[in-house]
Design an enzyme around this catalytic site. Sequence first.
Site: not given
Length: 359
Positions: A205, A246
């Site tokens: 990513q 997260d």
Amino acid sequence: METKKTILDYETVHLDDENNAMIIIDQTQLPGKTELLTLTTAKQIWDAIYLLQVRGAPAIGVAAGYGIYLLAKQIVTEDYDAFYKEFKKQKEYLDSSRPTAVNLSWALNRMEAVVTANQDKSVAQIKQLLKEEAIEIQQEDIRVCKAIGENGLALVKPGDGILTHCNAGQLATSRYGTATAPIYLGHERGYEFRVYADETRPLLQGARLTAYELQSAGVNVTLICDSASSTVMRNGWIDAIFVGCDRVAANGDVANKVGTANVAAVAARYHIPMYVCAPTSTIDLNTPTGDQIKIEERPAEEVTEMWYEKRMAPDDVRVYNPAFDVTDHELIAGIVTEYGVAKAPYTESLKEIMAKKNA
């Protein structure tokens, strides 16, 4: 002469209500190809979240809001109980796609609250209220990211070297990003940051998304292997680290993309502050510590085969591929939220942050 579009000119997630669809950038195709996906069914939305076609905690929350609204639109009944039963079934299905990112369940619970708080209204009115709530989740995300950017920018100075891991940029949100929000705002104001982006194995990513979007914005960005982060810190090139997350536990432990804990441990060795950029929607005061955070394990093929022309590991070798790790709160210099920067002791400061939000 028409200006060429960059990846930042596309919305990560947006609602096409007229066509009963949600449009997303397929992030698994970046940077080589910018492909927009049209999602209309529960399976398509579930797959998009699970397969990381849409990813990043805030963007997942936005997708969940729009997704459950679109599925609610498809429920054909005027009876509230029948509507709510089917809504609940679809909500639980979407919620099963990613267990670690708290924004998924947060957004879905927020949408469910709209349904349960309006039992006295018609199903058609409830559907309209769901649409308004989903739009507000996205608009709120934009406001939150900008505020995180302002609060994070106050922690650094012009010319600083900044390291980031994974992608907590615009592609992970609706705009600005979380960890990249201070970088984007500083870039607009002439701070001339030097940014180093970890490639972030195994899904890359950092290489595919963070380096791509920062370069598209004109930011001075250098891509490095994950294993080079200690070298650039030892060289004195890094003044601060910004990462997303997260889920934040009540004690300040943070779940983020696997490899974040490694960065934090090395940063502590070189006395470099590591800041976690966390919208309050990722703060979970009901989870006491990081030990209680369920860590998603991804398919072995992401390590052994993905990105390679041929398999690059022995056949049948055992693979452990956790998607996230937990960074201990002792290694975190501050948790940057839209309501300010929480500092240790996090059991107190996070409560204060959430009290500000609830007020």
